[in-house]
Design a protein around this motif. Structure first.
Motif, PDB file in Angstrom:
ATOM      1  N   ALA A 187       0.855  -1.182   0.000  1.00  0.00           N
ATOM      2  CA  ALA A 187       0.000   0.000   0.000  1.00  0.00           C
ATOM      3  C   ALA A 187       0.887   1.227   0.000  1.00  0.00           C
ATOM      4  O   ALA A 187       1.688   1.430   0.905  1.00  0.00           O
ATOM      5  CB  ALA A 187      -0.890  -0.009   1.240  1.00  0.00           C
ATOM      6  N   ILE A 188       0.768   2.036  -1.055  1.00  0.00           N
ATOM      7  CA  ILE A 188       1.626   3.215  -1.165  1.00  0.00           C
ATOM      8  C   ILE A 188       1.064   4.303  -0.264  1.00  0.00           C
ATOM      9  O   ILE A 188      -0.136   4.614  -0.323  1.00  0.00           O
ATOM     10  CB  ILE A 188       1.677   3.714  -2.614  1.00  0.00           C
ATOM     11  N   ASP A 189       1.914   4.842   0.570  1.00  0.00           N
ATOM     12  CA  ASP A 189       1.512   5.984   1.387  1.00  0.00           C
ATOM     13  C   ASP A 189       2.575   7.046   1.219  1.00  0.00           C
ATOM     14  O   ASP A 189       3.721   6.866   1.627  1.00  0.00           O
ATOM     15  CB  ASP A 189       1.383   5.562   2.854  1.00  0.00           C
ATOM     16  N   ALA A 190       2.202   8.156   0.593  1.00  0.00           N
ATOM     17  CA  ALA A 190       3.189   9.183   0.267  1.00  0.00           C
ATOM     18  C   ALA A 190       3.715   9.858   1.512  1.00  0.00           C
ATOM     19  O   ALA A 190       4.800  10.463   1.477  1.00  0.00           O
ATOM     20  CB  ALA A 190       2.569  10.223  -0.653  1.00  0.00           C
ATOM     21  N   SER A 191       2.999   9.770   2.639  1.00  0.00           N
ATOM     22  CA  SER A 191       3.511  10.423   3.835  1.00  0.00           C
ATOM     23  C   SER A 191       4.578   9.591   4.529  1.00  0.00           C
ATOM     24  O   SER A 191       5.238  10.062   5.441  1.00  0.00           O
ATOM     25  CB  SER A 191       2.360  10.701   4.810  1.00  0.00           C
ATOM     26  N   GLY A 192       4.710   8.330   4.101  1.00  0.00           N
ATOM     27  CA  GLY A 192       5.768   7.498   4.687  1.00  0.00           C
ATOM     28  C   GLY A 192       7.109   7.797   4.049  1.00  0.00           C
ATOM     29  O   GLY A 192       7.190   8.539   3.055  1.00  0.00           O
ATOM     30  N   PRO A 193       8.167   7.255   4.616  1.00  0.00           N
ATOM     31  CA  PRO A 193       9.506   7.485   4.046  1.00  0.00           C
ATOM     32  C   PRO A 193       9.669   6.730   2.736  1.00  0.00           C
ATOM     33  O   PRO A 193       9.112   5.649   2.541  1.00  0.00           O
ATOM     34  CB  PRO A 193      10.454   6.943   5.135  1.00  0.00           C
ATOM     35  N   MET A 194      10.424   7.359   1.838  1.00  0.00           N
ATOM     36  CA  MET A 194      10.740   6.710   0.577  1.00  0.00           C
ATOM     37  C   MET A 194      11.708   5.546   0.839  1.00  0.00           C
ATOM     38  O   MET A 194      12.703   5.725   1.532  1.00  0.00           O
ATOM     39  CB  MET A 194      11.407   7.741  -0.347  1.00  0.00           C
ATOM     40  N   PRO A 195      11.415   4.349   0.372  1.00  0.00           N
ATOM     41  CA  PRO A 195      12.335   3.233   0.609  1.00  0.00           C
ATOM     42  C   PRO A 195      13.688   3.484  -0.059  1.00  0.00           C
ATOM     43  O   PRO A 195      13.765   4.101  -1.118  1.00  0.00           O
ATOM     44  CB  PRO A 195      11.620   2.024  -0.010  1.00  0.00           C
ATOM     45  N   GLY A 196      14.724   3.004   0.586  1.00  0.00           N
ATOM     46  CA  GLY A 196      16.087   3.231   0.094  1.00  0.00           C
ATOM     47  C   GLY A 196      16.403   2.363  -1.105  1.00  0.00           C
ATOM     48  O   GLY A 196      15.637   1.484  -1.498  1.00  0.00           O
ATOM     49  N   ASP A 197      17.553   2.648  -1.693  1.00  0.00           N
ATOM     50  CA  ASP A 197      17.950   1.924  -2.900  1.00  0.00           C
ATOM     51  C   ASP A 197      18.104   0.434  -2.631  1.00  0.00           C
ATOM     52  O   ASP A 197      17.734  -0.411  -3.447  1.00  0.00           O
ATOM     53  CB  ASP A 197      19.279   2.487  -3.425  1.00  0.00           C
ATOM     54  N   GLU A 198      18.668   0.108  -1.441  1.00  0.00           N
ATOM     55  CA  GLU A 198      18.890  -1.321  -1.185  1.00  0.00           C
ATOM     56  C   GLU A 198      17.569  -2.044  -0.976  1.00  0.00           C
ATOM     57  O   GLU A 198      17.419  -3.212  -1.326  1.00  0.00           O
ATOM     58  CB  GLU A 198      19.831  -1.490   0.016  1.00  0.00           C
ATOM     59  N   VAL A 199      16.553  -1.315  -0.441  1.00  0.00           N
ATOM     60  CA  VAL A 199      15.244  -1.931  -0.295  1.00  0.00           C
ATOM     61  C   VAL A 199      14.643  -2.210  -1.668  1.00  0.00           C
ATOM     62  O   VAL A 199      14.105  -3.284  -1.940  1.00  0.00           O
ATOM     63  CB  VAL A 199      14.332  -1.005   0.543  1.00  0.00           C
ATOM     64  N   ILE A 200      14.773  -1.235  -2.536  1.00  0.00           N
ATOM     65  CA  ILE A 200      14.226  -1.421  -3.886  1.00  0.00           C
ATOM     66  C   ILE A 200      14.964  -2.546  -4.594  1.00  0.00           C
ATOM     67  O   ILE A 200      14.366  -3.356  -5.317  1.00  0.00           O
ATOM     68  CB  ILE A 200      14.308  -0.098  -4.652  1.00  0.00           C
ATOM     69  N   ALA A 201      16.282  -2.651  -4.351  1.00  0.00           N
ATOM     70  CA  ALA A 201      17.046  -3.748  -4.959  1.00  0.00           C
ATOM     71  C   ALA A 201      16.537  -5.096  -4.452  1.00  0.00           C
ATOM     72  O   ALA A 201      16.427  -6.062  -5.216  1.00  0.00           O
ATOM     73  CB  ALA A 201      18.526  -3.580  -4.632  1.00  0.00           C
ATOM     74  N   ARG A 202      16.206  -5.147  -3.172  1.00  0.00           N
ATOM     75  CA  ARG A 202      15.693  -6.407  -2.642  1.00  0.00           C
ATOM     76  C   ARG A 202      14.327  -6.724  -3.220  1.00  0.00           C
ATOM     77  O   ARG A 202      14.012  -7.880  -3.531  1.00  0.00           O
ATOM     78  CB  ARG A 202      15.607  -6.331  -1.117  1.00  0.00           C
ATOM     79  N   LEU A 203      13.513  -5.711  -3.368  1.00  0.00           N
ATOM     80  CA  LEU A 203      12.204  -5.944  -3.982  1.00  0.00           C
ATOM     81  C   LEU A 203      12.378  -6.432  -5.420  1.00  0.00           C
ATOM     82  O   LEU A 203      11.671  -7.327  -5.880  1.00  0.00           O
ATOM     83  CB  LEU A 203      11.377  -4.654  -3.956  1.00  0.00           C
ATOM     84  N   ASP A 204      13.344  -5.856  -6.102  1.00  0.00           N
ATOM     85  CA  ASP A 204      13.595  -6.267  -7.482  1.00  0.00           C
ATOM     86  C   ASP A 204      14.030  -7.725  -7.527  1.00  0.00           C
ATOM     87  O   ASP A 204      13.550  -8.518  -8.349  1.00  0.00           O
ATOM     88  CB  ASP A 204      14.682  -5.362  -8.067  1.00  0.00           C
ATOM     89  N   ALA A 205      14.948  -8.112  -6.604  1.00  0.00           N
ATOM     90  CA  ALA A 205      15.392  -9.500  -6.561  1.00  0.00           C
ATOM     91  C   ALA A 205      14.219 -10.420  -6.241  1.00  0.00           C
ATOM     92  O   ALA A 205      14.113 -11.531  -6.779  1.00  0.00           O
ATOM     93  CB  ALA A 205      16.494  -9.661  -5.503  1.00  0.00           C
ATOM     94  N   TYR A 206      13.331  -9.942  -5.379  1.00  0.00           N
ATOM     95  CA  TYR A 206      12.161 -10.753  -5.032  1.00  0.00           C
ATOM     96  C   TYR A 206      11.291 -10.982  -6.255  1.00  0.00           C
ATOM     97  O   TYR A 206      10.829 -12.103  -6.524  1.00  0.00           O
ATOM     98  CB  TYR A 206      11.384 -10.031  -3.929  1.00  0.00           C
ATOM     99  N   MET A 207      11.095  -9.937  -7.032  1.00  0.00           N
ATOM    100  CA  MET A 207      10.286 -10.088  -8.233  1.00  0.00           C
ATOM    101  C   MET A 207      10.998 -10.963  -9.250  1.00  0.00           C
ATOM    102  O   MET A 207      10.374 -11.789  -9.918  1.00  0.00           O
ATOM    103  CB  MET A 207       9.983  -8.709  -8.827  1.00  0.00           C
ATOM    104  N   GLN A 208      12.321 -10.798  -9.401  1.00  0.00           N
ATOM    105  CA  GLN A 208      13.064 -11.653 -10.330  1.00  0.00           C
ATOM    106  C   GLN A 208      13.032 -13.110  -9.893  1.00  0.00           C
ATOM    107  O   GLN A 208      13.060 -14.013 -10.727  1.00  0.00           O
ATOM    108  CB  GLN A 208      14.517 -11.186 -10.409  1.00  0.00           C
ATOM    109  N   GLY A 209      12.971 -13.331  -8.594  1.00  0.00           N
ATOM    110  CA  GLY A 209      12.952 -14.693  -8.094  1.00  0.00           C
ATOM    111  C   GLY A 209      11.589 -15.336  -8.149  1.00  0.00           C
ATOM    112  O   GLY A 209      11.419 -16.433  -7.615  1.00  0.00           O
ATOM    113  N   GLY A 210      10.607 -14.684  -8.703  1.00  0.00           N
ATOM    114  CA  GLY A 210       9.313 -15.328  -8.869  1.00  0.00           C
ATOM    115  C   GLY A 210       8.219 -14.740  -8.005  1.00  0.00           C
ATOM    116  O   GLY A 210       7.087 -15.189  -8.064  1.00  0.00           O
ATOM    117  N   GLY A 211       8.544 -13.761  -7.189  1.00  0.00           N
ATOM    118  CA  GLY A 211       7.523 -13.178  -6.333  1.00  0.00           C
ATOM    119  C   GLY A 211       6.723 -12.120  -7.068  1.00  0.00           C
ATOM    120  O   GLY A 211       7.115 -11.629  -8.124  1.00  0.00           O
ATOM    121  N   SER A 212       5.585 -11.784  -6.505  1.00  0.00           N
ATOM    122  CA  SER A 212       4.738 -10.755  -7.111  1.00  0.00           C
ATOM    123  C   SER A 212       4.407  -9.712  -6.051  1.00  0.00           C
ATOM    124  O   SER A 212       4.238 -10.031  -4.883  1.00  0.00           O
ATOM    125  CB  SER A 212       3.426 -11.353  -7.634  1.00  0.00           C
ATOM    126  N   ILE A 213       4.310  -8.468  -6.535  1.00  0.00           N
ATOM    127  CA  ILE A 213       3.970  -7.375  -5.626  1.00  0.00           C
ATOM    128  C   ILE A 213       2.710  -6.703  -6.156  1.00  0.00           C
ATOM    129  O   ILE A 213       2.618  -6.380  -7.351  1.00  0.00           O
ATOM    130  CB  ILE A 213       5.118  -6.361  -5.512  1.00  0.00           C
TER     131      ILE A 213
END
Lengths: 944, 304
Positions: free
Chosen positions: A765-791
């Motif tokens: 759930a995107i909430d613009a008032s929350g902190p922007m996730p860092g680059d390493e978080v986005i990298a982990r999300l990317d790896a999760y999606m590459q590994g077969g996960g869905s967001i």
């Protein structure tokens, strides 16, 4: 000279002092250990209570003896005794011949041999006799001159032992040739044979022995130095075996049984392995370095410790090293999903043991040519059916030259031609499925490995079952080519030799779709054994392969040390396997590819040499022990020891040792405590080492992995997270009541720290008032999606702006996040997407809001238009909506809805739940539902 | 390692002249010291009346609590409310024989001791002579000096001891002049076999005299502090004994030594005599006070 070592004295005059010993004895005898004299008036009272003790007027005899021995030792030691055998005298001025072995076995005690020889030369010098020295290891064209003792000494000082076997016959022939030049009736006054103690075939036979044994022997006397070889040990063979680096040691028959320590050294001379060979069985001892495979690959040299000669060293070349493996996959496009990549498991299994070379372009002809150019020992091809003709020709040549070709089955092989020349057996067209809804057969486990083939002796894997395989045509010699079978007898692995090489075929795929063999531990072992087939590399680097001879890189000296080659070492011809004076043992080739030439071979034996029976008198001698074996030190030491004993005895007799008994009693206690403490400390160390294994949050990981859950990404905003969790809880309850899927309680994850791979889907759930996730978080999300996960991204702003408008803050935030992700092309869910049919038949996907589209990965539009549903491989890694699903799903503890819907339609919340169910089913089952649309047609066909 | 005990006054038995000179040089000092000790002893006797053993009445005096009831004169006391004691006049002087053992075993001094046994014995003898002479007793030395009463009794005894040769005096005192009711004080280490000592005491008892034994003991003799290989030499007989481990003998020796002392002490107690032990590492006045107490008690009570 007998077994008695001769003793000479540096100053024998001092020995005359030994006549003083009786005087010393007399003095000692009447000088008792002085008691303390005490005037004691009540002596008569004392007398009445004690038995009158013997009052020695002299020392005890043993004390006197001790002191006499001490005095004698000191006198003898002062006379400077030296162990020194008297050398054999040379009489007359007839020439003296020295036949000196300078083979590898003399490197241990070359100094002693040289001393003995120099002593002989010295005597010849004094007698005025000329000397001829012949070495057993010498160039074929070497010549021997009878020269003066002075020249002979200089020549001998320059000589060194060589890492080769000697030829005493040739040396003797050279001596005789020198004698003949002297004159017809010349004879040697003395022939001294300084041999290495090793008997060789053809020793002193033929002309040489006949001349020695005959009546007109050209020597008057033979002095034969006996050299014991009991402690001589050599490495006869070594090789990289299946489980260990096997080493064979050989010693003489009379050798002792004490074990030999063998060290393994890497290229830089560091010891990286150690083992022990026991000679319990006599001459031959076999042992192995039990070390991990990759460590054994680093062995460059083996050496028996304590044996300083070339025979105790074994050089290891590339033939025992790790192999280079080329990987070819028919499906280059699937690399993005690593677990489905056909080469993934092979790479994982082989990378510890081999250098891997992968094809890059996807063009098979170019790839295979490129890989063969790199001279791999093994090429692994996964599911390659039909090869270009160029590639077939190149591969065939490569296999004929000794390459090992390993192929895995797959749909392309199944569809390929039956007469593939690069397969060990002929295949049936089509694959065989075992188990499944439409089959009565069960998945087959693997049978015990047959005795033939590289897998013989491996335990049969219990945990492997095969669902699909390719079958071989029944053939009379199929069994001879079958290396592994299923329990029903059908082949799992077949192999056949071709030329110098081998072809291996796995009848299952290299990934886990046809069987779970690739994810079992047996797969690694099987590949390792296949690698073993490629023992010999197919050659050195191409430039040197054609060269007729290899330049010397480093050669061994007689002491067993690698050194830069001397100038006289010649290049090694390609077919030469035994060292000689031109090619001493060593490494030949270039630094990155060389061949080891070893001194020993597997059938070497060490037989002791005994002096032959000759017509001339033969005297045996032994090599001089070190000339200056001064006995003063040991004698003084013994005297000091006796002196200490004397002191102790006097102290004991005076009763002073008893004065502090408690201190003596405490010492053992203290040492015992110390030992116990050390033992406890050593026990404690493994304990703490074991504790390192556990990770702090293992329990949480096991909890998350043990049951499938819905998960959401924590935004950091408490209200949003609470709503999301309530929504997922509501969806979970709905799923449990309506579907066969019973998820666990939803969980919130922090992508920065938590392990994501346990969850099939993340709700973000995107909430613009929350902190922007860092680059390493986005990298982990990317790896999760590459590994077969869905967001599932939910911007929840449909009411305010919608995805079309670009104004909302959440929309902006989503774009920022997606900037860092590898996003496939997206499209709104089309009407024929499987999402609309995964569980419920839906037309749209409402949430708290209505009207917003659901974005998914765009499917390629090549599918036939008449199919009711479009199916794509895999699941869309990303879904984006603005409808606020979680808000619609959110329920409280009494399962009452938390938030009001934005629409008046009372069914809208139910539709929202149904959309959620469809999304979850899509995540879990993928395109399965797309296939299910064919079920009516299939049933109709079967019904007949 | 220094020896624990040593022989002092290294005078051979036969060398009379040397021993005489030693005596001559030794005695004056001892006399002075004896006088000093005596004065301290007398200082403890304040209030002593001139009364003593005798037949005639000397005075009545009031009974002082603590005196024995036997001495109360009941006839006089009945005449008024007071209780009186009847004192007799000191009529006859008592004869006290002093004898010092001069055997070589006395010539011994160990490290903890301050003086040799002979020195201590001589000091005690002369001090006793001084004490008794002041009290007007007759002091004699068997074989050397007949009992006389003289103010300078101690000097005279010392002079006599200095002049006489060592060999002149027998090893055992001659008891020819010893009469009944006399006191006989023996200063010795009593290391002779206990049977011999008991024989001497029996002879004294046969004469009707009382004996007071003062054992002068060296601390080393009592505690036996020897360890290790030790050769013991008897200064009296020259006998030698080598002990391999002297400490092993300590217990048995101490038992025998104490058994000898207790035998003698028991013997004296039975006869009503006294036995006093003076170690040479203690003060001489201790023995002197004890001896004086014994003697004075006997002198005051025995003659009644």
């Amino acid at each position: 000279m007998g077994a008695f070592p001769a003793i000479a004295f540096g100053s024998p005059a001092l020995l005359a002092a030994l006549v003083l010993l009786p005087a010393i004895w007399w003095l000692l005898r009447f000088t008792p250990p002085k008691p303390r004299t005490e005037a004691f008036p009540p002596l008569r009272i004392l007398l009445s209570v004690v038995r009158r003790e013997e009052t020695p007027a002299r020392s005890p005899w043993w004390l006197t003896l001790l002191r006499l021995a001490m005095a004698a030792l000191v006198i003898v030691a002062l006379a400077r005794p030296v162990l020194n055998p008297s050398p054999v005298a040379i009489a007359g001025s007839a020439p003296v011949a020295l036949l000196v072995d300078n083979s590898w076995a003399t490197a241990r005690d070359w100094d002693r041999r040289r001393d003995a020889a120099l002593a002989l030369i010295d005597q010849a010098d004094q007698a005025g006799a000329p000397v001829a020295v012949a070495f057993s290891v010498a160039p074929a064209n070497a010549d021997v001159e009878i020269v003066s003792a002075e020249q002979a000494r200089d020549a001998f000082m320059a000589a060194e032992p060589q890492p080769l076997n000697g030829d005493r016959n040739a040396a003797f022939a050279r001596l005789l040739a020198a004698l003949e030049r002297l004159g017809d009736n010349a004879r040697f006054g003395l022939l001294a044979v300084l041999d290495d103690g090793l008997a060789r075939d053809g020793e002193f036979d033929g002309e040489a022995l006949q001349r020695l044994a005959g009546a007109d022997a050209p020597v008057e006397r033979v002095l034969w130095y006996v050299s014991p070889i009991d402690d001589l040990r050599v490495i006869a063979n070594a090789g990289n075996g299946a489980e260990a680096f096997d080493v064979t040691l050989v010693q003489a028959e009379s050798g002792g049984a004490e074990p030999a320590d063998i060290g393994a050294f890497d290229e830089k001379g560091r010891q990286i392995g150690e083992t022990t060979a026991g000679f319990e069985d006599g001459e031959i001892a076999e042992t192995g370095f039990e070390a991990p495979f990759e460590l054994r690959n680093d062995y460059a040299l083996l050496r028996i410790s304590g044996q300083e000669h070339a025979g105790a060293v074994w050089l290891i070349d590339e033939n025992s090293r790790r192999r280079r493996v080329g990987l070819v996959s028919g499906e280059t496009g699937d690399q993005a999903l690593p677990l489905l990549s056909p080469l993934y498991y092979i790479t994982r299994a082989l990378s510890p043991f081999a250098d891997l070379v992968e094809a890059r372009t996807g063009d098979l002809a170019r790839d295979i040519a490129e890989i063969i150019d790199k001279r791999p020992s093994v090429i692994v091809m996964s599911d390659i059916g039909t090869l270009p003709d160029d590639a077939v020709a190149a591969l065939s040549t490569w296999v004929d030259e000794g390459g090992v070709l390993v192929r895995f089955a797959g749909p392309r092989v199944a569809a390929g031609s039956a007469e593939d020349p690069l397969l060990p057996v002929t295949l049936r067209i089509g694959e065989r499925a075992l188990g499944g809804a439409l089959s009565w057969t069960e998945p087959q486990p693997v049978d015990a490995f047959p005795a033939i083939g590289p897998f013989a002796g491996m335990p049969a894997p219990k945990d492997v079952s095969v669902n699909r395989q390719l079958l071989a045509e029944p053939d009379p010699d199929l069994a001879d080519h079958t290396w592994a079978t299923l329990t029903d007898g059908t082949p799992l692995v077949t192999g056949a030799a071709r030329g110098k090489g081998t072809m291996v075929f796995f009848h299952v795929t290299a990934e886990a779709t046809w069987s779970n063999l690739p994810i079992s531990g047996s797969f690694v072992e099987m590949l390792r054994r296949v690698l073993k087939l490629a023992r010999t590399s197919t050659g050195l680097s191409s430039g040197q392969a054609e060269a007729a001879a290899l330049a010397p890189l480093r050669v061994l000296n007689a002491a067993g040390e690698l050194a830069p080659p001397p100038a006289q070492v010649k290049p090694l011809p390609a077919d030469k396997t035994t060292p000689d004076i031109d090619n001493p043992p060593g490494l030949y080739g270039a630094a990155d590819g060389f061949v080891a030439l070893n001194l020993m071979n597997a059938d070497v034996t060490l037989a002791p040499l005994s002096p032959p029976q000759l017509s001339v008198p033969v005297t045996t001698a032994s090599y001089a022990p070190p000339a200056e074996s001064d006995l003063r030190g040991p004698l003084f030491f013994v005297a000091a020891l006796l002196f200490a004993l004397d002191m102790l005895a006097v102290l004991w007799m005076n009763g002073l040792l008893r004065s502090r008994p408690s201190a003596a009693a405490r010492a053992p206690v203290a040492s015992t405590l110390l030992i116990a403490g050390l033992a406890l400390a050593m026990l404690a160390v493994p304990g703490s080492a074991r504790a390192q294994d556990a990770q702090p949050n293992d329990a949480a990981l096991i909890e998350q992995a043990s049951i499938t859950r819905l998960a959401y990404v924590k935004t950091g905003i408490a209200a949003t997270d609470a709503t999301t969790e309530a929504g997922l809880r509501g969806l979970t309850v709905f799923l449990r009541s309506r579907t066969a899927f019973e998820p666990g309680d939803p969980v919130g994850v922090d992508p920065a720290t938590d392990e994501l791979s346990f969850f099939p889907m993340l709700y973000y759930a995107i909430d613009a008032s929350g902190p922007m996730p860092g680059d390493e978080v986005i990298a982990r999300l990317d790896a999760y999606m590459q590994g077969g996960g869905s967001i599932l991204f939910d911007t929840r702003d449909q009411l305010s702006s919608g995805l079309d408008g670009s104004g909302s803050a959440e929309n902006q935030r989503l774009r920022e996040i997606l900037d860092g992700l590898n996003i496939p092309p997206l499209e709104p869910v089309p009407g024929d997407h499987v999402l609309t049919k995964a569980f419920y038949l839906l037309n749209d996907f409402p949430g708290l809001h209505v009207g917003g589209p659901l974005w998914v990965e765009a499917l390629n539009a090549q599918q036939a238009a008449d199919r009711p549903v479009r199916s794509g491989d895999g699941v869309s890694p990303i879904l984006i909506t603005g409808n606020d699903f979680a808000g619609a799903w959110a329920v409280d503890d009494q399962l009452k809805p938390l938030l009001p819907m934005t629409s008046v339609d009372p069914m809208q919340r139910m539709y929202a739940f149904r959309a959620g169910v469809n999304i979850v089913m899509y995540m879990l089952t993928g395109n399965y539902k797309a296939d299910q649309v064919h079920v009516p047609a299939l049933l109709e066909r079967l019904g007949q | 390692m220094a020896a624990i005990g040593q022989r002092v006054g290294a005078v051979p038995h036969h060398d009379a002249l040397a021993r005489g000179r030693l005596r001559a040089s030794l005695v004056p000092d001892l006399l002075i010291e004896a006088r000093r000790i005596v004065s301290t002893v007398i200082a403890g006797w304040h209030g002593r009346r001139r009364r003593g053993i005798g037949e005639s009445f000397w005075q009545f005096r009031p009974y002082v609590e603590g005196e024995t009831l036997a001495r109360i004169d009941w006839r006089r006391s009945a005449r008024d409310d007071h209780t009186y004691v009847r004192d007799q006049e000191w009529e006859a002087a008592h004869t006290v024989w002093l004898w010092l053992d001069e055997s070589p075993s006395m010539l011994y001094k160990s490290a903890p001791a301050t003086v040799s046994k002979e020195s201590r014995g001589l000091v005690l003898t002369l001090a006793m002579a001084e004490l008794l002479a002041r009290s007007g007793e007759r002091v004699g030395y068997p074989g050397l000096q007949r009992p006389i009463t003289a103010r300078n009794g101690a000097e005279r005894l010392a002079r006599a001891l200095a002049t006489v040769g060592s060999g002149a005096l027998p090893a055992r005192p001659s008891l020819d002049d010893v009469r009944r009711h006399s006191e006989f004080v023996l200063f010795s280490d009593f290391l002779d076999p206990v049977e011999e000592t008991l024989g001497l005491l029996q002879a004294i008892a046969d004469r009707g005299a009382r004996a007071h034994l003062v054992e002068v003991a060296d601390p080393a003799e009592e505690t036996f502090p020897y360890r290790g290989r030790t050769e013991f030499e008897d200064p009296e007989t020259g006998m030698r004994l080598t002990a391999g481990r002297a400490e092993k003998w300590a217990e048995a020796y101490q038992f025998a030594y104490m058994a000898r002392r207790e035998t003698l002490r028991d013997h004296c107690r039975r006869l009503g005599w006294s036995y006093i032990v003076n170690r040479t590492d203690r003060l001489a006045s201790e023995a002197l006070v004890a001896l004086h107490t014994q003697l004075s008690g006997l002198l005051h009570e025995g003659g009644r």
